[in-house]
Design a protein around this motif. Structure first.
Motif, PDB file in Angstrom:
ATOM      1  N   LEU A  14     -56.967 -65.240  92.980  1.00 20.89           N
ATOM      2  CA  LEU A  14     -56.704 -65.677  91.605  1.00 20.89           C
ATOM      3  C   LEU A  14     -55.376 -65.124  91.091  1.00 20.89           C
ATOM      4  O   LEU A  14     -54.613 -65.849  90.439  1.00 20.89           O
ATOM      5  CB  LEU A  14     -57.842 -65.250  90.684  1.00 20.89           C
ATOM      6  N   ALA A  17     -52.530 -67.132  92.677  1.00 22.73           N
ATOM      7  CA  ALA A  17     -52.448 -68.472  92.089  1.00 22.73           C
ATOM      8  C   ALA A  17     -51.890 -68.402  90.672  1.00 22.73           C
ATOM      9  O   ALA A  17     -51.091 -69.243  90.275  1.00 22.73           O
ATOM     10  CB  ALA A  17     -53.824 -69.137  92.099  1.00 22.73           C
ATOM     11  N   PHE A  18     -52.302 -67.389  89.915  1.00 20.10           N
ATOM     12  CA  PHE A  18     -51.808 -67.234  88.548  1.00 20.10           C
ATOM     13  C   PHE A  18     -50.307 -66.958  88.535  1.00 20.10           C
ATOM     14  O   PHE A  18     -49.580 -67.500  87.716  1.00 20.10           O
ATOM     15  CB  PHE A  18     -52.562 -66.116  87.821  1.00 20.10           C
ATOM     16  N   ILE A  21     -48.445 -70.223  89.106  1.00 18.94           N
ATOM     17  CA  ILE A  21     -48.820 -71.367  88.277  1.00 18.94           C
ATOM     18  C   ILE A  21     -47.620 -72.033  87.601  1.00 18.94           C
ATOM     19  O   ILE A  21     -47.603 -73.240  87.431  1.00 18.94           O
ATOM     20  CB  ILE A  21     -49.899 -70.983  87.248  1.00 18.94           C
ATOM     21  N   GLN A  27     -51.761 -75.047  90.973  1.00 21.46           N
ATOM     22  CA  GLN A  27     -52.439 -73.752  91.023  1.00 21.46           C
ATOM     23  C   GLN A  27     -53.498 -73.644  89.931  1.00 21.46           C
ATOM     24  O   GLN A  27     -54.476 -72.922  90.084  1.00 21.46           O
ATOM     25  CB  GLN A  27     -51.436 -72.603  90.904  1.00 21.46           C
ATOM     26  N   ILE A  31     -57.152 -72.214  90.532  1.00 19.17           N
ATOM     27  CA  ILE A  31     -57.719 -71.130  89.737  1.00 19.17           C
ATOM     28  C   ILE A  31     -59.070 -71.533  89.168  1.00 19.17           C
ATOM     29  O   ILE A  31     -60.030 -70.770  89.239  1.00 19.17           O
ATOM     30  CB  ILE A  31     -56.755 -70.719  88.602  1.00 19.17           C
ATOM     31  N   SER A  32     -59.153 -72.729  88.616  1.00 21.38           N
ATOM     32  CA  SER A  32     -60.417 -73.136  87.995  1.00 21.38           C
ATOM     33  C   SER A  32     -61.536 -73.285  89.021  1.00 21.38           C
ATOM     34  O   SER A  32     -62.676 -72.892  88.768  1.00 21.38           O
ATOM     35  CB  SER A  32     -60.251 -74.423  87.188  1.00 21.38           C
ATOM     36  N   ALA A  35     -62.468 -69.682  90.284  1.00 30.86           N
ATOM     37  CA  ALA A  35     -63.176 -68.958  89.219  1.00 30.86           C
ATOM     38  C   ALA A  35     -64.598 -69.486  89.055  1.00 30.86           C
ATOM     39  O   ALA A  35     -65.537 -68.709  88.881  1.00 30.86           O
ATOM     40  CB  ALA A  35     -62.409 -69.065  87.909  1.00 30.86           C
TER      41      ALA A  35
END
Length: 105
Positions: A14, A17-18, A21, A27, A31-32, A35
């Motif tokens: 995460l 990816a963050f 983004i 990304q 992330i979604s 998560a």
């Protein structure tokens, strides 16, 4: 895997990816999905997750992500279209008001 081990596995993914983004908007999808996978796994009692190891976790994430990628692509394409349409219409309205207010001066 325990819930702590799952969190330890998912958190770096995460974070990466963050960090990416802003350069790659896909990304946000990643992330979604990750998560949500984490959230769903956290709801499952740990004794039912003993079979899950790093390799299985990786395979599960990839399988779920790619199973959802087509509808998500359609969704992100739809979002892009709607954003452009909204911005175009709002800009026209704003520009018209701007022009009208400058004509009154």
């Amino acid at each position: 895997m325990t819930h702590e081990e799952i969190a330890a596995y998912v958190q770096p993914i995460l974070n990466e990816a963050f960090e990416e983004i802003m350069d790659d908007v896909t990304q946000a999808n990643r992330i979604s999905v990750i998560a949500k996978i984490y959230h769903e796994l956290y709801e499952i009692p740990e004794d039912r997750l003993q079979w899950l190891d790093d390799e299985e976790m990786k395979e599960m994430i990839l399988t779920i992500y790619y199973a959802l990628s087509r509808p998500r692509h359609a969704l992100t394409t739809g979002v892009a279209k709607e954003v452009k349409k909204y911005v175009k219409a709002s800009y026209k309205d704003w520009k018209l008001l701007e022009d009208m207010s400058s004509d009154e001066d």
